[in-house]
Design a protein around this motif. Structure first.
Motif, PDB file in Angstrom:
ATOM      1  N   ARG A 201      38.448  35.919  35.141  1.00  0.00           N
ATOM      2  CA  ARG A 201      39.035  37.435  35.036  1.00  0.00           C
ATOM      3  C   ARG A 201      37.355  37.684  34.759  1.00  0.00           C
ATOM      4  N   ALA A 202      36.837  38.555  34.772  1.00  0.00           N
ATOM      5  CA  ALA A 202      34.874  39.510  34.747  1.00  0.00           C
ATOM      6  C   ALA A 202      35.045  40.059  33.733  1.00  0.00           C
ATOM      7  N   ILE A 203      33.671  39.295  32.753  1.00  0.00           N
ATOM      8  CA  ILE A 203      33.639  39.342  31.441  1.00  0.00           C
ATOM      9  C   ILE A 203      32.993  40.227  30.771  1.00  0.00           C
ATOM     10  N   VAL A 204      31.628  40.740  31.987  1.00  0.00           N
ATOM     11  CA  VAL A 204      30.378  41.304  32.720  1.00  0.00           C
ATOM     12  C   VAL A 204      30.167  41.546  33.864  1.00  0.00           C
ATOM     13  N   VAL A 205      30.327  43.032  33.812  1.00  0.00           N
ATOM     14  CA  VAL A 205      29.689  43.222  35.291  1.00  0.00           C
ATOM     15  C   VAL A 205      28.508  44.307  35.878  1.00  0.00           C
ATOM     16  N   ASP A 206      27.822  43.211  36.195  1.00  0.00           N
ATOM     17  CA  ASP A 206      26.029  43.996  36.322  1.00  0.00           C
ATOM     18  C   ASP A 206      26.082  44.226  37.674  1.00  0.00           C
ATOM     19  N   ASP A 207      26.239  45.568  37.791  1.00  0.00           N
ATOM     20  CA  ASP A 207      26.224  46.591  39.672  1.00  0.00           C
ATOM     21  C   ASP A 207      25.615  47.640  39.690  1.00  0.00           C
ATOM     22  N   VAL A 208      24.347  47.019  38.432  1.00  0.00           N
ATOM     23  CA  VAL A 208      22.870  47.743  38.781  1.00  0.00           C
ATOM     24  C   VAL A 208      22.102  47.939  40.934  1.00  0.00           C
ATOM     25  N   ASP A 209      22.015  46.364  40.912  1.00  0.00           N
ATOM     26  CA  ASP A 209      21.776  46.015  41.682  1.00  0.00           C
ATOM     27  C   ASP A 209      22.746  46.188  43.617  1.00  0.00           C
ATOM     28  N   GLU A 210      22.242  46.257  44.486  1.00  0.00           N
ATOM     29  CA  GLU A 210      23.100  45.749  45.267  1.00  0.00           C
ATOM     30  C   GLU A 210      23.640  44.620  45.787  1.00  0.00           C
ATOM     31  N   ARG A 211      23.332  43.553  45.146  1.00  0.00           N
ATOM     32  CA  ARG A 211      24.146  42.421  45.372  1.00  0.00           C
ATOM     33  C   ARG A 211      24.347  42.341  43.316  1.00  0.00           C
ATOM     34  N   THR A 212      25.186  41.926  43.534  1.00  0.00           N
ATOM     35  CA  THR A 212      25.944  42.305  41.694  1.00  0.00           C
ATOM     36  C   THR A 212      26.154  41.116  40.582  1.00  0.00           C
ATOM     37  N   THR A 213      26.136  41.064  39.833  1.00  0.00           N
ATOM     38  CA  THR A 213      25.918  39.820  39.041  1.00  0.00           C
ATOM     39  C   THR A 213      27.131  40.276  37.854  1.00  0.00           C
ATOM     40  N   ILE A 214      28.293  39.396  38.471  1.00  0.00           N
ATOM     41  CA  ILE A 214      30.015  39.407  37.344  1.00  0.00           C
ATOM     42  C   ILE A 214      30.003  37.808  37.049  1.00  0.00           C
ATOM     43  N   LEU A 215      30.003  38.031  36.229  1.00  0.00           N
ATOM     44  CA  LEU A 215      30.456  36.330  34.999  1.00  0.00           C
ATOM     45  C   LEU A 215      31.345  37.540  34.220  1.00  0.00           C
ATOM     46  N   VAL A 216      32.397  35.683  35.086  1.00  0.00           N
ATOM     47  CA  VAL A 216      33.708  35.260  35.073  1.00  0.00           C
ATOM     48  C   VAL A 216      34.328  34.199  33.802  1.00  0.00           C
ATOM     49  N   GLU A 217      34.818  34.289  33.362  1.00  0.00           N
ATOM     50  CA  GLU A 217      35.761  32.923  32.333  1.00  0.00           C
ATOM     51  C   GLU A 217      36.869  32.349  32.589  1.00  0.00           C
ATOM     52  N   THR A 218      37.091  31.331  33.015  1.00  0.00           N
ATOM     53  CA  THR A 218      38.109  30.690  33.188  1.00  0.00           C
ATOM     54  C   THR A 218      39.582  30.421  32.519  1.00  0.00           C
ATOM     55  N   LEU A 219      40.791  31.626  33.241  1.00  0.00           N
ATOM     56  CA  LEU A 219      41.511  31.471  32.265  1.00  0.00           C
ATOM     57  C   LEU A 219      42.842  30.425  32.364  1.00  0.00           C
ATOM     58  N   ALA A 220      42.499  29.673  33.960  1.00  0.00           N
ATOM     59  CA  ALA A 220      43.633  28.489  34.240  1.00  0.00           C
ATOM     60  C   ALA A 220      42.685  27.757  35.304  1.00  0.00           C
ATOM     61  N   GLU A 221      43.268  26.466  35.383  1.00  0.00           N
ATOM     62  CA  GLU A 221      42.677  25.495  36.627  1.00  0.00           C
ATOM     63  C   GLU A 221      43.650  24.544  37.844  1.00  0.00           C
ATOM     64  N   GLY A 222      43.881  24.352  38.419  1.00  0.00           N
ATOM     65  CA  GLY A 222      44.749  23.280  39.084  1.00  0.00           C
ATOM     66  C   GLY A 222      44.294  22.875  39.793  1.00  0.00           C
ATOM     67  N   ARG A 223      44.703  21.296  40.135  1.00  0.00           N
ATOM     68  CA  ARG A 223      44.693  20.658  41.031  1.00  0.00           C
ATOM     69  C   ARG A 223      45.305  20.562  42.546  1.00  0.00           C
ATOM     70  N   ILE A 224      45.549  20.993  43.784  1.00  0.00           N
ATOM     71  CA  ILE A 224      46.425  20.737  44.478  1.00  0.00           C
ATOM     72  C   ILE A 224      46.670  19.695  45.485  1.00  0.00           C
ATOM     73  N   ARG A 225      45.561  19.254  45.179  1.00  0.00           N
ATOM     74  CA  ARG A 225      45.064  18.093  46.751  1.00  0.00           C
ATOM     75  C   ARG A 225      44.487  17.275  46.007  1.00  0.00           C
ATOM     76  N   ASP A 226      43.315  15.977  46.451  1.00  0.00           N
ATOM     77  CA  ASP A 226      42.120  15.058  45.726  1.00  0.00           C
ATOM     78  C   ASP A 226      41.110  16.274  47.236  1.00  0.00           C
ATOM     79  N   PHE A 227      39.738  16.203  46.905  1.00  0.00           N
ATOM     80  CA  PHE A 227      38.956  16.774  47.964  1.00  0.00           C
ATOM     81  C   PHE A 227      38.682  15.778  48.122  1.00  0.00           C
ATOM     82  N   LEU A 228      38.780  15.292  49.514  1.00  0.00           N
ATOM     83  CA  LEU A 228      37.825  13.749  50.064  1.00  0.00           C
ATOM     84  C   LEU A 228      36.238  14.609  50.390  1.00  0.00           C
ATOM     85  N   GLY A 229      35.864  15.503  50.100  1.00  0.00           N
ATOM     86  CA  GLY A 229      34.477  15.644  50.833  1.00  0.00           C
ATOM     87  C   GLY A 229      34.343  16.788  51.893  1.00  0.00           C
TER      88      GLY A 229
END
Length: 196
Positions: free
Chosen positions: A101-129
């Motif tokens: 979920r976004a907690i801070v949206v700074d959109d003054v510049d063309e490339r925005t900066t959006i600070l987000v917080e993780t509410l949930a996470e999951g692992r579906i399978r291994d990342f082998l690289g």
């Protein structure tokens, strides 16, 4: 540190958007909060500005990443399932995912900066690289999104190097992805030439 992956967001009408994005993550690799930097012209920005939620995915499917980077039709559409903690969709073939979920949206510049917080996470399978071919496709996809402001000749010179790497260490998905990206860059070059 930048971690390349895919972000899914939903429009107010519920339409799924899949976009490559490299969020800035903390040096300790924790994903409690991280920073997204979409352009204000992007669908990801509009969806996050409106709904404020999405899912970041760690993936090894570089063909999907390449298709999303240049807006190529995703046929067939990747399989997804509903996120648990946000209004969003999780890519079923991702390795890991972070519902945010976004907690801070700074959109003054063309490339925005959006600070987000993780509410949930999951692992579906291994990342082998990522092997050298997959890494080359990721770099090629990033360059393909910069045809408006980088010299096309320089991009194509890099693509020739990537082609050698993909031929030596990749398989059909990596070759298909690089071919698609090369076609995209060549079309951009033709478009620039006809505009001048």
């Amino acid at each position: 540190m930048i971690l390349e992956g895919l972000v899914t967001t939903l429009s107010p009408e519920g339409e799924l958007n899949i976009a490559p994005m490299g969020p800035k993550i903390p040096a300790d690799l924790s994903m409690g909060t991280f920073v997204l930097r979409p352009y204000r012209t992007s669908t990801t920005y509009r969806n996050l500005k409106e709904g404020g939620e999405g899912v970041f995915h760690v993936v090894d499917d570089v063909l999907l990443l390449a298709q999303a980077a240049i807006g190529s039709p995703l046929v067939p559409s990747p399989e997804t399932f509903a996120a648990k903690s946000v209004a969003g969709r999780v890519l079923a073939d991702a390795c890991r995912y972070y519902e945010f979920r976004a907690i801070v949206v700074d959109d003054v510049d063309e490339r925005t900066t959006i600070l987000v917080e993780t509410l949930a996470e999951g692992r579906i399978r291994d990342f082998l690289g990522l092997n050298r071919a997959k890494s080359a496709v990721v770099e090629a996809a990033i360059l393909a999104t910069r045809t408006a402001f980088l010299p096309i000749d320089e991009i194509l010179a890099e693509y020739r190097k990537f082609s050698t790497i993909v031929d030596k260490t990749g398989g059909p998905p990596e070759r298909r992805a690089l071919d698609m990206l090369t076609d995209h860059v060549r079309r951009a070059a033709e478009s620039k030439a006809s505009a001048s």
